[in-house]
Write a protein that holds these residues in place. Structure first.
Motif, PDB file in Angstrom:
ATOM      1  N   LEU A  29      10.160  -6.053  -7.443  1.00  8.22           N
ATOM      2  CA  LEU A  29       8.544  -6.530  -7.698  1.00  8.22           C
ATOM      3  C   LEU A  29       7.774  -5.355  -7.498  1.00  8.22           C
ATOM      4  O   LEU A  29       8.033  -4.205  -6.883  1.00  8.22           O
ATOM      5  N   SER A  30       6.592  -5.495  -8.021  1.00  6.28           N
ATOM      6  CA  SER A  30       5.474  -4.523  -7.720  1.00  6.28           C
ATOM      7  C   SER A  30       4.695  -5.038  -6.360  1.00  6.28           C
ATOM      8  O   SER A  30       4.939  -5.922  -5.945  1.00  6.28           O
ATOM      9  N   LEU A  31       3.517  -4.195  -5.917  1.00  2.00           N
ATOM     10  CA  LEU A  31       2.818  -4.562  -4.901  1.00  2.00           C
ATOM     11  C   LEU A  31       1.252  -5.005  -5.264  1.00  2.00           C
ATOM     12  O   LEU A  31       0.624  -4.311  -6.333  1.00  2.00           O
ATOM     13  N   GLU A  45       3.363   2.176   6.523  1.00  2.07           N
ATOM     14  CA  GLU A  45       3.874   3.100   6.215  1.00  2.07           C
ATOM     15  C   GLU A  45       3.417   3.699   5.141  1.00  2.07           C
ATOM     16  O   GLU A  45       2.800   2.996   4.201  1.00  2.07           O
ATOM     17  N   PRO A  46       3.246   4.962   4.930  1.00  2.00           N
ATOM     18  CA  PRO A  46       2.567   5.545   3.766  1.00  2.00           C
ATOM     19  C   PRO A  46       3.404   5.216   2.595  1.00  2.00           C
ATOM     20  O   PRO A  46       4.359   5.167   2.537  1.00  2.00           O
ATOM     21  N   LYS A  47       2.456   5.155   1.426  1.00  2.77           N
ATOM     22  CA  LYS A  47       2.966   4.929   0.283  1.00  2.77           C
ATOM     23  C   LYS A  47       3.389   5.944  -0.649  1.00  2.77           C
ATOM     24  O   LYS A  47       2.523   6.916  -1.173  1.00  2.77           O
ATOM     25  N   TYR A  61      12.692   2.000   1.720  1.00  2.00           N
ATOM     26  CA  TYR A  61      11.588   1.092   2.359  1.00  2.00           C
ATOM     27  C   TYR A  61      11.775  -0.574   2.219  1.00  2.00           C
ATOM     28  O   TYR A  61      11.233  -1.232   2.725  1.00  2.00           O
ATOM     29  N   ALA A  62      13.162  -1.010   1.592  1.00  2.00           N
ATOM     30  CA  ALA A  62      13.390  -2.220   1.765  1.00  2.00           C
ATOM     31  C   ALA A  62      15.086  -2.559   1.405  1.00  2.00           C
ATOM     32  O   ALA A  62      15.545  -1.693   0.880  1.00  2.00           O
ATOM     33  N   VAL A 106       1.473   1.061   2.828  1.00  2.00           N
ATOM     34  CA  VAL A 106       2.168  -0.255   2.235  1.00  2.00           C
ATOM     35  C   VAL A 106       2.207  -1.098   3.526  1.00  2.00           C
ATOM     36  O   VAL A 106       2.595  -0.624   4.743  1.00  2.00           O
ATOM     37  N   LYS A 142       3.684  -4.610   5.281  1.00  2.00           N
ATOM     38  CA  LYS A 142       4.501  -5.786   4.940  1.00  2.00           C
ATOM     39  C   LYS A 142       4.606  -6.742   6.134  1.00  2.00           C
ATOM     40  O   LYS A 142       4.678  -6.420   7.101  1.00  2.00           O
ATOM     41  N   PRO A 186       5.214  -9.887  -4.336  1.00  2.00           N
ATOM     42  CA  PRO A 186       5.300 -10.675  -2.881  1.00  2.00           C
ATOM     43  C   PRO A 186       3.991 -10.870  -2.373  1.00  2.00           C
ATOM     44  O   PRO A 186       3.178 -10.045  -2.389  1.00  2.00           O
ATOM     45  N   TRP A 242       3.562 -11.378   0.709  1.00  2.00           N
ATOM     46  CA  TRP A 242       3.661 -10.972   1.996  1.00  2.00           C
ATOM     47  C   TRP A 242       3.429  -9.387   2.223  1.00  2.00           C
ATOM     48  O   TRP A 242       3.736  -8.761   3.331  1.00  2.00           O
TER      49      TRP A 242
HETATM   50  N1  5U1 Z   1       6.453   2.414   1.234  1.00  2.00           N
HETATM   51  C1  5U1 Z   1       6.851   1.345   0.356  1.00  2.00           C
HETATM   52  N2  5U1 Z   1       6.649   1.277  -0.746  1.00  2.00           N
HETATM   53  N3  5U1 Z   1       6.915   0.308  -1.447  1.00  2.00           N
HETATM   54  C2  5U1 Z   1       6.699   0.014  -2.864  1.00  2.00           C
HETATM   55  N4  5U1 Z   1       7.313   0.028   0.499  1.00  2.00           N
HETATM   56  C3  5U1 Z   1       7.228  -0.566  -0.731  1.00  2.00           C
HETATM   57  N5  5U1 Z   1       7.501  -1.592  -0.947  1.00  2.00           N
HETATM   58  C4  5U1 Z   1       7.585  -1.927  -2.076  1.00  2.00           C
HETATM   59  C5  5U1 Z   1       7.248  -1.268  -3.312  1.00  2.00           C
HETATM   60  C6  5U1 Z   1       7.154  -1.510  -4.810  1.00  2.00           C
HETATM   61  O1  5U1 Z   1       8.077  -3.352  -2.616  1.00  2.00           O
HETATM   62  C7  5U1 Z   1       8.288  -4.191  -1.553  1.00  2.00           C
HETATM   63  C8  5U1 Z   1       7.932  -5.693  -2.329  1.00  2.00           C
HETATM   64  C9  5U1 Z   1       9.801  -4.168  -1.365  1.00  2.00           C
END
Ligand code: 5U1
Length: 673
Positions: free
Chosen positions: A83-85, A117-119, A229-230, A292, A294, A311, A313
Motif C-alpha cells: 500500500l501507499s501512505l 520514523e523519517p520517511k 519499515y514493516a 511516517v 504508524k 491503511p 492506521w
Molecule cells: N518509514 C516508512 N516509510 N514507509 C513507506 N514506513 C513506511 N510504511 C509504508 C510506506 C509505503 O507503508 C506501510 C503501510 C507499511
C-alpha cells in the motif's frame, strides 16, 4: 576425492565471520575490524570457494557481486498488496488523523501510541524469506504486481541473505526502502562523469536506476542502502504485538531499522517528533521527505482497517515542498493526449529540490487569471518529490511595469485546428483529434508507458521522431513495425532496433486492466481500468456495455461511463483495439470471483437513505457494488436491506411497512468490511 572436513569447517566459519562483520558495518554502523582485515578474510574465502567449487553456496557473502545480465524482470504478484501512505501537510491534518482513529478503534481512553520514523526518499521493495533464506526480492510496482529484482537485491550488503537467530524459521516478508545517501550519490556521479556515463539528478533517481538494471553486476557497484519499515506477512513465528516491538524483532534477525525510530503519544507527540526531525533534516546524511507515523498496537491497526490504497492506521506527514524564485520568460501551450492545452511556464533555469528546472506547469488559464501571473514576472516555483514543478504565484511586489497576460491561442500550436472551451470545463481543447500530431504522440507515449504496456526502449524522443517521420500514426501501428524501419532511424543501432522489437513483443503479455488503461480513454485512470477489468472480466463485455451497466462498477460515474461508450463507438478505435488483439496482445483470464470470497453480497440489493458518516452516497454505493451487491434507489419487497444514515427519508417507513431490514451505520460498516 572428498573435501576434507577441516576445509568445510573453515569455509563455514569464514562465511559466518564475514557475514557478522558485514552486519556490524552495514546494519549496526559499528565495524570491528579494518577494511584490510576484512579484505583478507574475503579473499581467503574466495580462494577456498574457487578451489572447492562443490562447496559453492548462493548464500555465501562472495555471491554479492551480481550475476549474468537478465533480459527482463519477471512480474511478481504481491500476496499482500504493497500500500501507499496517506499524507498530512499540517498539524491540523495530523490532529484529524488521530481523531479519525480514536473514533474507529476500541481505545481505553489512553492516548494512542504511534511509531515515528523519517520517511526515506527512495523506493519500496519487498523481501521474502523462507527458513531464514532470502528467496525473492520485488519492487512495489503498482502495489499489486512488482518486478522480480532478486539478483540485484542480493548485491546490497545491508540486505541479509540469511537471517540470524533461531527465530528465523517459517516465512517472513519484510518491506522497506532502498535509497542512496549523499556520500554514495556524489561518489557515483563523480565516477559516472569520469566514464561519461549517466549523471543522476538526485539520490532517489540514482537508487531507482541502479536497482532496476538488468545487469546485477553493475548494481553491485552502486552504493545502495536498505532500511526496513514493516512486515508484510509472516508464518511460523510469534511476532510482537506492537509495531515498535516488530521493528526491534527485525533488527534482531539482521535487518537495518531506522536508528531514529521512536514511540510517541497522540497527535501532539507526532507533531513534536516532526518538528525535531525537520530541524535535523539538512544535517542528515540522506534525503527524507517527511515523517511516517504508524499506530503501534497491531490489534488497533486491524480495527482501523484500510481505505482503497492506504491503511487508515498510518500517515506520512510531509515536509513543505521547496520553493525558489525565478523569472517567467514566456508561456507556451502543450497539447496533451486528449487535446487539452496546458499552459507551461518557460523559466530562467533555477535549482529546486536538487534539480535544475526551466519548465513548470501553470495548470490552466483559470489559475493564471486567479493568481494574476504575467509574462516577465518574478515567480515562486515549487517542487515536491517527483511531482512536476509548478508556478505557485508571482512576487507581486517585484512587478514594476505593466506586463502582458498570457493568452490562450485560438488555434492549436501543433496542428492549427480550432481550440475550443466546453462549458463548465476549465480546459481548452484542440479539435484536431487524430490529425493533431501532438495528440497522437501523447497517446503513443501513454500506451508505451510503464503503468500501461511498459514497452522498454520506446522513449518519448523515439515516439516523437517516429510520428514526425510518419513511420507510425497511432498505437495500432506499433506492432507492425519492422526491423528495417527502426534501423533506419537516427541514432538507432542494429542492436537497439532488435531490442525494441523484442520489448514490443514482450509487451504483448499484459493484463486486461493495463490494456484498458493503455488505450487512453478519457478519465479512465489505472484504478478505474482495473475496476472495469475486474467487473466485466472480458474485453467484449466492456465494449458492449451501456452507460447503465458501466456505472455498476466502483467509482464509475456517468461521465466516465459516457467516455467509455464514446470511445468504443468510434469505428477507428474499435478497429485499432481489434487489431492489437490480432497482433497478439493478450492477458490472463480473470477468474470469476468466488461468491463466498470477494463477492459476498452477490444477489443482494440495497437502498441507501440519509447521511452516512465518512461516506458520500456514491462512495457507500461503490463499496457495496465492489462486494457484488446491487444498489437501487427505491425500496421494494425484493430489497435485501435499507441502509439508513443520519436523517433518513421516508424509505425507512416503506421498508418497515414491507418488513425489509433496516441497517444503521455500524451494521453497514460490518457489511462492507
Ligand atoms: N518509514 C516508512 N516509510 N514507509 C513507506 N514506513 C513506511 N510504511 C509504508 C510506506 C509505503 O507503508 C506501510 C503501510 C507499511
Amino acid at each position: 576425492m572428498p573435501v576434507p572436513e577441516s576445509v568445510i569447517a573453515e569455509i563455514q566459519s569464514l562465511r559466518e565471520e564475514i557475514n557478522s562483520h558485514n552486519h556490524r558495518y552495514h546494519v549496526l554502523d559499528d565495524p570491528q575490524i579494518t577494511d584490510q582485515a576484512y579484505d583478507r578474510l574475503y579473499r581467503k574465502l574466495q580462494q577456498l570457494e574457487q578451489q572447492y567449487p562443490e562447496l559453492a553456496s548462493e548464500l555465501s557473502p562472495t555471491q554479492r557481486v551480481g550475476s549474468a545480465p537478465a533480459t527482463h524482470f519477471e512480474p511478481v504478484i504481491h500476496e499482500v498488496a504493497m500500500l501507499s501512505l496517506e499524507n498530512a501537510f499540517d498539524d491540523d491534518e495530523m490532529r484529524a488523523f488521530e481523531k479519525r482513529l480514536i473514533d474507529r478503534v476500541a481505545s481505553t481512553g489512553a492516548a494512542l501510541a504511534f511509531t515515528a520514523e523519517p520517511k526515506l526518499d527512495g523506493l519500496a521493495i519487498s523481501l521474502l524469506y523462507e527458513q531464514g533464506k532470502l528467496l525473492r526480492a520485488a519492487t512495489r510496482g503498482d502495489g499489486k504486481t512488482g518486478e522480480n529484482i532478486t539478483a540485484n537485491a542480493k548485491t546490497l550488503p545491508s540486505i541479509p541473505l540469511q537471517l540470524t537467530g533461531e527465530k528465523s524459521t517459517g516465512m517472513i516478508e519484510v518491506r522497506g526502502e532502498v535509497y542512496m545517501d549523499h556520500a554514495g550519490f556524489n561518489a557515483l556521479n563523480d565516477s559516472q562523469a569520469k566514464i561519461q556515463g549517466k549523471i543522476f539528478a538526485n539520490p532517489r533517481n540514482a537508487a531507482a536506476g541502479s536497482l532496476r538494471l538488468l545487469d546485477s553486476r553493475i548494481t553491485a557497484t552502486r552504493p545502495l542502502l536498505f532500511c526496513s519499515y514493516a512486515i508484510g506477512r509472516a508464518e511460523g513465528s510469534d511476532l510482537p504485538q506492537g509495531q515498535f516491538g516488530r521493528m526491534q524483532y527485525l533488527r534482531s534477525i539482521g535487518f537495518p531499522v531506522s536508528p531514529y525510530i521512536e514511540l510517541v503519544e497522540g497527535a501532539e507527540g507526532c507533531i513534536q517528533y516532526y518538528q525535531k526531525i525537520l530541524s535535523q533534516r539538512d544535517s542528515l546524511p540522506f534525503d527524507i521527505d517527511g515523517v511516517v507515523f504508524k499506530l503501534n498496537d497491531i490489534q488497533q491497526q486491524q480495527q482501523a482497517g484500510f481505505v482503497s490504497k492506504a491503511p487508515r492506521w498510518a500517515i506520512a506527514y510531509k515536509f513543505p515542498a521547496e520553493e525558489v524564485t525565478t523569472r517567467l520568460l514566456d508561456v507556451e501551450f502543450q497539447v496533451g493526449r486528449t487535446g487539452a492545452l496546458t499552459p507551461v511556464a518557460r523559466l530562467e533555469p533555477v535549482a529546486v529540490a536538487g534539480v535544475m528546472v526551466s519548465n513548470a506547469t501553470l495548470h490552466n488559464m483559470d489559475e493564471i487569471e486567479r493568481k494574476d501571473i504575467r509574462i516577465g514576472d518574478l515567480v515562486i516555483v515549487r517542487r515536491a518529490g517527483d511531482v512536476i514543478p509548478e508556478v505557485v504565484s508571482p512576487v507581486a511586489s517585484e512587478r514594476k511595469d505593466e506586463l502582458p497576460r498570457p493568452q490562450m491561442p485560438d488555434r492549436c500550436p501543433v496542428c492549427n485546428s480550432d481550440v475550443v472551451k466546453n462549458q463548465g470545463q476549465a480546459a481548452y481543447r484542440c479539435t484536431g483529434g487524430l490529425i493533431c500530431a501532438a495528440q497522437r504522440k501523447e497517446a503513443i507515449k501513454h500506451f508505451a508507458s510503464r503503468k500501461a504496456l511498459d514497452i522498454e526502449g520506446l522513449g518519448d524522443k523515439l515516439v516523437e521522431q517516429m510520428v514526425e517521420l510518419e513511420i507510425i500514426q497511432s498505437i495500432g501501428d506499433l506492432y507492425h513495425l519492422e526491423f528495417s524501419q527502426l534501423a533506419a532511424l537516427d541514432r538507432m543501432a542494429e542492436k537497439s532496433a532488435h531490442n525494441l522489437l523484442d520489448s514490443l513483443d514482450a509487451s504483448k503479455a499484459t493484463t486486461l486492466g493495463k490494456f484498458l488503461f493503455a488505450l487512453g480513454i478519457r478519465e479512465v485512470g489505472e484504478a478505474t481500468a482495473e475496476a472495469l477489468a475486474n467487473y466485466f472480466r472480458h474485453l467484449d463485455k466492456i465494449i458492449a456495455a451501456d452507460i447503465e451497466e458501466l456505472q455498476q462498477v466502483e467509482d464509475v460515474g456517468p461521465v466516465v461511463a459516457a467516455n467509455v461508450v464514446q470511445f468504443f463507438n468510434q469505428v477507428d478505435n474499435l478497429e485499432i483495439v481489434r487489431d492489437l488483439v490480432k497482433q497478439g496482445v493478450h492477458w490472463p483470464k480473470i477468474d470469476k470471483p468466488r461468491a463466498s470470497e470477494s463477492q459476498p453480497l452477490l444477489g443482494k440489493t440495497y437502498v441507501i437513505t440519509g447521511t452516512l458518516e465518512g461516506f458520500s452516497r456514491e462512495q457507500a454505493a461503490a463499496r457495496l457494488k465492489l462486494r457484488g451487491a446491487k444498489v437501487s434507489s427505491s425500496v421494494s419487497a425484493r430489497t435485501s436491506a435499507v441502509i439508513a444514515g443520519e436523517k433518513p427519508g421516508s424509505k425507512v417507513n416503506k421498508a418497515e411497512a414491507l418488513g425489509v431490514e433496516v441497517m444503521d451505520q455500524a451494521q453497514f460498516e460490518i457489511l462492507i468490511n
